[in-house]
Each structure stands twice: as structure tokens, then as C-alpha cells.
Design an enzyme around this catalytic site. Structure first.
Site, PDB file in Angstrom:
ATOM      1  N   HIS A 159     -36.537   1.810 -18.193  1.00 44.86           N
ATOM      2  CA  HIS A 159     -35.627   2.112 -19.296  1.00 44.86           C
ATOM      3  C   HIS A 159     -34.610   1.005 -19.553  1.00 44.86           C
ATOM      4  O   HIS A 159     -34.147   0.843 -20.678  1.00 44.86           O
ATOM      5  CB  HIS A 159     -35.002   3.495 -19.114  1.00 44.86           C
ATOM      6  CG  HIS A 159     -35.974   4.579 -19.480  1.00 44.86           C
ATOM      7  ND1 HIS A 159     -36.743   5.231 -18.549  1.00 44.86           N
ATOM      8  CD2 HIS A 159     -36.354   5.051 -20.687  1.00 44.86           C
ATOM      9  CE1 HIS A 159     -37.526   6.081 -19.177  1.00 44.86           C
ATOM     10  NE2 HIS A 159     -37.319   5.996 -20.470  1.00 44.86           N
ATOM     11  N   GLU A 164     -47.920  12.624 -23.619  1.00 41.94           N
ATOM     12  CA  GLU A 164     -47.653  11.619 -22.589  1.00 41.94           C
ATOM     13  C   GLU A 164     -48.105  12.087 -21.208  1.00 41.94           C
ATOM     14  O   GLU A 164     -47.855  11.438 -20.206  1.00 41.94           O
ATOM     15  CB  GLU A 164     -46.182  11.206 -22.591  1.00 41.94           C
ATOM     16  CG  GLU A 164     -45.195  12.320 -22.598  1.00 41.94           C
ATOM     17  CD  GLU A 164     -43.742  11.873 -22.777  1.00 41.94           C
ATOM     18  OE1 GLU A 164     -43.419  10.697 -22.595  1.00 41.94           O
ATOM     19  OE2 GLU A 164     -42.910  12.743 -23.089  1.00 41.94           O
ATOM     20  N   ASP A 183     -45.508   6.840 -20.307  1.00 38.16           N
ATOM     21  CA  ASP A 183     -45.825   7.845 -19.300  1.00 38.16           C
ATOM     22  C   ASP A 183     -47.313   8.152 -19.266  1.00 38.16           C
ATOM     23  O   ASP A 183     -47.873   8.366 -18.192  1.00 38.16           O
ATOM     24  CB  ASP A 183     -45.032   9.132 -19.577  1.00 38.16           C
ATOM     25  CG  ASP A 183     -43.621   9.013 -19.045  1.00 38.16           C
ATOM     26  OD1 ASP A 183     -43.452   8.532 -17.911  1.00 38.16           O
ATOM     27  OD2 ASP A 183     -42.675   9.374 -19.766  1.00 38.16           O
ATOM     28  N   CYS A 216     -45.178   5.976 -29.870  1.00 36.48           N
ATOM     29  CA  CYS A 216     -43.819   5.474 -29.687  1.00 36.48           C
ATOM     30  C   CYS A 216     -43.618   4.817 -28.331  1.00 36.48           C
ATOM     31  O   CYS A 216     -42.532   4.375 -28.007  1.00 36.48           O
ATOM     32  CB  CYS A 216     -42.794   6.581 -29.912  1.00 36.48           C
ATOM     33  SG  CYS A 216     -42.958   7.920 -28.727  1.00 36.48           S
TER      34      CYS A 216
HETATM   35  C1  PEP Z   1     -43.185   7.175 -23.312  1.00 36.12           C
HETATM   36  O1  PEP Z   1     -43.368   7.749 -22.243  1.00 36.12           O
HETATM   37  O2  PEP Z   1     -44.021   6.401 -23.829  1.00 36.12           O
HETATM   38  C2  PEP Z   1     -41.936   7.370 -24.053  1.00 36.12           C
HETATM   39  C3  PEP Z   1     -41.787   6.900 -25.270  1.00 36.12           C
HETATM   40  O3  PEP Z   1     -40.915   7.999 -23.412  1.00 36.12           O
HETATM   41  P1  PEP Z   1     -39.973   7.320 -22.302  1.00 36.12           P
HETATM   42  O4  PEP Z   1     -40.282   5.850 -22.268  1.00 36.12           O
HETATM   43  O5  PEP Z   1     -38.577   7.587 -22.679  1.00 36.12           O
HETATM   44  O6  PEP Z   1     -40.396   8.025 -21.067  1.00 36.12           O
HETATM   45 MG    MG Z   2     -42.027   9.351 -21.658  1.00 38.92          MG
END
Ligand code: PEP
Ligand code: MG
Length: 586
Positions: free
Chosen positions: A198, A439, A463, A510
Site C-alpha cells: 500500500h 479479488e 489480492d 482496479c
Molecule cells: C486489489 O486487491 O487489487 C485492490 C485494488 O485492493 P487493495 O490493493 O486495496 O487490496
Molecule cells: Mg484488495
């Protein structure tokens, strides 16, 4: 910008995860807490030990009062009460007396005496089911750590910086990123992490350089050192010489000139050569990013990660949340903003919710599971989102869905909130688009069931990849196995697209895979027509889309689906990308 240094240059090379170059002083975040030793003291030094404790308590008091002022919480407000509690713990005379007794009777240093006593209090509260008492555990922990740092003379991490800095950390968690003053952060240099951690995602959203896997920097760098952070080549250079600085300056100028060309058409729609529209949206985490999103050329916000706002202020009221979400919706109207409901858990930990450590947090109480288990939090958020949605165009998306039952349950809560608001005479939108993230492999495998319940699906590949291949997205050791083009990942994407088409609903992506320009042909070929990416990538992804044709991409996807290795699939897609837009890889 700092002047060139006369001290010797030293270079570390890690993995570049967010482009750009920054030259500034560093601020080293110390994230680990070492327990004190039970060192014995010389007889006659007891007074001195107690004096040290009093000085540390006084410094901590000043610090907490500063924080209280900075947060600007009104008297009696939730934030203000937290600090009041911390001050009460700090001034507890029984704790003082007992610490003094231990120092005198056991002849141990005050660090150990105070720490052990506070641990006893924490142990008594740890794991209690009463939410109020559980929070007191965290309050004591927080105060103890502050006092200990002052006792040791360590500089406390101050979330506010006087000047712009490059943040150096062993591990930059989402909670760290919400606590620091982001307006003064010029870059992140981290010892651990990956392109989908993140911290990396946030650096790209904020358009600042970031490099991860810079092993050993925390031991060697000190706050105040001058460095150059190279988010393209993955280098961190301590004490850069005048020559290094001038080399980087000319490289930067060249890169800016190249970038200007891609940026020219960023506000135009992204149509393929054959005229198909691909909606290129932005991922965002903070309210302050709306300006960057507007300027990036994004056609929507395809993913707003609301958990960062929550970590910033876990006690925000429904009104405060509605105001924050509303500001985002209003500022970006008429563009759509897709808010993802809280995806807490995993690496995005609200310690107050997760007092008992989970053995495997990524397979634990996170995302929609946590929301459905904490209806107070979930309903507060949904009500705030519904209220915000009246200011423009918003969608609501549920994270970490493992099956359709969770979607049905979450929708029922949403409808309940809408009815309650309407009964209270509060304005709610007539309709709101509801989506589910795909995911978890079980969600992809049952995407047809989920698709029947929602208006859109969004592939969270960060994920999805880790759960499909069983490879921790943050673990350096297995990073080579984290392969977006693994045939199994492709199949799950393919199944999700088929399910969405069957139900006549939209499907986008995304996860960070959507930002990978080598894979844009493959994504279009697999049938995705919405890509939500980091703001810094919008212009480039649009540039790529305009140079592709859907038929050619579909041919590629068909060929890729017959391949057996991730490398082969990547090579096929990269070949199309290289042929159609080589300029993006120069
Ligand atoms: C993902 O898992 O691709 C996602 C967009 O969520 P995060 O990266 O916040 O887990
Ligand atoms: Mg995710």
C-alpha cells in the site's frame, strides 16, 4: 533543495515502484519497539533514575498536549477525550509510586521498572470482550511507548515535518501513511515492500517517487541526512555529489519533455483505433487527491479506498464522513466516484478493531467480513455514502467478497440504511450503482452468481493474484512468484468477464495490473473496458489504448489463453505493446 554534499556518496539499489526523482533530507521512521533490559543500578542512583522518569513524563505530556492542539478536537469530542485519557494515565500517582518502589527495592533501572508495571496493566486488559476496556489497553500501550522513547532519548516520530522530507522506513504501513504530514513528503524509501504494497500504491496516487527493498537503509541513515531518491532506476543516493545531481537534472528534463507529449491529450476520451471506448479511471485514497485526479485526465474514480480516511480518523462521525465523501463527489461531479466500503484488515489494521492478533490476517477478519461483523461501523459508512451520493454521481463497491451471500447481506444493510434515511427525511439518491470486487478466487469462480446481484464487477488483481498463487503480495522472498500473467489468473479474469457479459453488467479492473502498460493489449483482449489506475499512469494508459485495435487484442488474448507459462503470456502482450507504442517504454 539541499546543496550537493562533500561527504562520500553511497548508493543503495532496490526496486522502483513509483516514478520521479526527489532530492531532500530524510526523516527516518522508527517502527520497532525494543523492550528495555532489566539492568541493575548503582546504589545511590535511585534519585537520578526517578528524575529521568519525571523528565520523560513531562516531555510526553508536552507532546500529547501538542498533538491535542494539532488535532483541534473540541472539548468533549472523541479525539479530545483520547488525549485526556492519555494525560490521566501519564499522571497516575499510583503508577509513579509503584515504579519508584521497584527501582528502590529491586535496584533496577527505571526503564524496566516502569515498562514492566505498564505491561502488567496492559495484560489485565488484553483480550477483554468489553470494547471500552479493550481501548484502554491501546491507550496504555500508546502512552508507554511514548514515555519509553523519551526515557531513551530517542526522537519521537513526529508526524509533522518542518520542511519537505523523504520518508525512510523499514516497513511503511497504511497506518503510517495516514499519520504523516503528506503535504511535506517528497518520496518514500522503504526496506521491505513490493510494487503492490500500500505504500507503493499511495506513492503513485500522490505522484511522488518511491523505492522499496532498500535493505539496510534504516541502520545507516539518520534523520537530517541528504539523499537523492530515484524512482525510475530504484536508487537511493546518500550525499549526492554535484556531478550526480547534474546528471539527474538533465535526465529529469528529458523525461519531462517526453512526458509532456503523452500528457497533451490526457483529457480526451480513450478510444481504440477501431473506436471502442475504454474508460480510464483513477484510484484514490485521500480527499486531498481530488485536484490530482481532476488534472490527470481520469474519466472517473474507479476505486476510492475509504479505509485510509478511516485510519486517519477512526472516530469520525456519520456527519464528518458524509462531509468528506461529499466533498470528493462534489469536486469531481459529473464524474462517477466508486467508493469501496472499508477494506480493513490484512495490512490495513485499525488496532482498536483488532486487539487480538490474528495468526493469518490476510485470511482473517477483513473487508466485507469485518463490515458485516461490525454493523455499527458499516451502517455509519453506508449512511454517509448515501448522503454524499446526492452531490453528484457515486457508486458503492464491496471489498473481499468471497461469495454471493455476502453481497446479498451487504445489499440488505444498504437498503435498510436508505429506508432509515428516507424515513428521517434525509435526501438519498433514487438509485445508486452497487458493485462487488473480484479479488478472491471463490468470487471469480462464482462470478455469475455475484453478477446477478450487482451493477458492476471490479477485478482487484493485487489480492486476486496473491490468493490464486498463494503468494503474499508483501513478501520479498516469494516476490518472483507473484506473476500477474499466471495462466490461472488469466482464467479467473476470463471467467469474471464472461459472467459480467452474461449478466449484461460492466466489468473493470482496479488492481495494479491495470496500470501495467505491457499488459494493456491483453486486458483489452480479455474484454475489460474499464481500467482504474494510478493518476500518474492515466495519460500513458490512454495513449496506449489509442494505438490498439480490439480485434488484434482479442487475437492476442486467445493465443495467451493457450500458453503454459506466465513469461510466455507476458512476452506475447509485450510484443504487441512494443509494436504499437514503443515510445512508452523508452
Ligand atoms: C486489489 O486487491 O487489487 C485492490 C485494488 O485492493 P487493495 O490493493 O486495496 O487490496
Ligand atoms: Mg484488495
Amino acid at each position: 533543495m539541499a546543496p550537493p554534499s562533500e561527504r562520500p556518496e553511497k548508493i543503495w539499489t532496490g526496486t522502483a515502484v513509483s516514478a520521479g526523482v526527489a532530492h531532500a533530507v530524510v526523516h527516518v521512521l522508527k517502527d520497532h519497539f525494543d523492550e528495555p533490559d532489566d539492568d541493575s543500578i548503582e546504589p545511590g542512583t535511585e534519585e537520578h533514575e526517578m528524575h529521568r522518569l519525571h523528565a520523560a513524563l513531562q516531555a510526553t505530556r508536552v507532546e500529547i498536549e501538542d498533538l491535542q492542539r494539532m488535532m483541534g478536537g473540541e472539548q468533549g469530542s472523541a479525539e479530545s477525550e483520547i488525549f485526556e485519557t492519555h494525560l490521566l494515565i501519564l499522571q497516575d500517582t499510583t503508577i509513579l509510586k509503584q515504579t519508584e518502589k521497584a527501582v528502590r527495592e529491586k535496584q533496577v533501572c527505571v526503564d524496566w521498572a516502569y515498562y514492566k508495571l505498564m505491561c502488567k496493566h496492559m495484560d489485565a486488559l488484553r483480550g477483554l470482550s468489553d470494547a471500552y476496556l479493550r481501548e484502554r489497553f491501546l491507550d496504555i500501550k500508546d502512552v508507554t511507548h511514548r514515555v519509553m522513547r523519551h526515557l531513551r532519548g530517542e526522537l519521537l516520530e513526529h508526524p509533522m515535518f518542518d520542511e519537505p522530507v523523504i520518508v525512510v522506513a523499514h516497513d511503511l504501513t497504511p497506518s503510517d501513511t495516514v499519520q504523516i504530514d503528506r503535504s511535506k513528503v517528497l518520496g518514500f524509501a522503504v526496506e521491505t515492500g513490493s510494487a503492490v504494497s500500500h505504500a507503493a500504491i499511495i506513492a503513485r496516487s500522490l505522484a511522488i517517487p518511491a523505492v522499496v527493498k532498500l535493505h539496510g537503509i534504516c541502520d545507516e541513515l539518520h534523520s537530517g541526512d541528504t539523499v537523492l531518491l530515484d524512482g525510475e532506476g530504484g536508487n537511493l543516493i546518500l550525499n549526492p555529489t554535484a556531478e550526480t545531481l547534474s546528471r539527474y537534472r538533465s535526465r529529469e528534463e528529458q523525461a519531462e519533455r517526453r512526458e509532456d507529449v503523452f500528457q497533451l491529450e490526457r483529457h480526451e476520451p480513450a478510444l481504440t483505433k477501431c473506436g471502442s471506448a475504454i474508460c480510464v479511471g483513477a484510484n484514490a485514497e485521500f480527499v486531498e487527491e481530488v485536484g490530482i485526479v481532476q488534472d490527470s485526465g481520469a474519466e472517473e474514480v474507479g476505486l476510492f479506498r475509504t479505509e485510509f480516511l478511516h485510519l486517519e480518523n477512526p472516530d469520525a462521525s456519520e456527519d464528518e464522513l458524509a462531509a468528506a465523501y461529499g466533498q470528493v463527489v462534489r469536486s469531481l461531479a459529473p464524474k462517477r466516484v466508486v467508493f469501496r466500503t472499508l477494506d480493513l484488515g490484512g495490512d490495513k489494521v485499525d488496532e482498536r478493531l483488532a486487539v487480538e492478533p490474528e495468526p493469518n490476517p490476510f485470511l482473517g477478519w477483513r473487508g466485507i467480513r469485518l463490515s458485516l461483523g461490525r454493523l455499527d461501523l458499516f451502517k455509519r459508512q453506508i449512511r454517509a455514502l448515501l448522503r454524499a451520493a446526492t452531490h453528484g454521481r457515486a457508486g458503492i463497491m464491496f471489498p473481499m467478497v468471497s461469495g454471493v451471500q455476502e453481497v446479498i447481506e451487504a445489499k440488505a444493510i444498504l437498503n435498510e440504511c436508505a429506508e432509515e434515511l428516507a424515513a428521517e427525511g434525509v435526501d438519498v439518491p433514487d438509485e445508486i450503482e452497487i458493485g462487488a470486487m473480484i479479488e478472491i478466487p471463490s468470487a471469480a469462480l462464482s462470478a455469475d452468481l455475484i453478477a446477478a446481484e450487482v451493477d458492476f464487477l471490479s477485478l482487484g488483481t493485487n489480492d486476486l493474484i496473491q490468493y490464486t498463487i498463494a503468494v503474499d503480495r508483501l513478501n520479498d522472498r516469494v516476490a518472483a512468484l507473484y506473476q500477474p500473467t499466471h495462466p490461472a489468473v488469466l482464467r479467473l479474469i476470463g471467467m469474471s468477464v464472461t459472467a459480467a457479459r452474461g449478466a449484461g453488467i460492466r466489468i473493470g479492473m482496479c488492481g495494479e495490473m491495470a496500470s501495467d502498460l505491457r499488459l494493456t493489449p491483453l486486458m483489452i483482449g480479455l474484454g475489460l473496458n474499464e481500467l482504474s489506475v494510478a493518476t500518474t499512469q492515466i495519460a500513458r494508459v490512454k495513449h496506449a489504448v489509442r494505438r490498439l485495435s480490439v480485434l488484434e487484442c482479442e487475437d492476442l488474448a486467445r493465443a495467451a489463453q493457450k500458453c503454459t507459462s506466465p513469461a510466455e503470456i507476458l512476452a506475447l502482450s509485450r510484443a504487441v505493446a512494443d509494436r504499437c507504442y514503443p515510445e512508452l517504454f523508452e
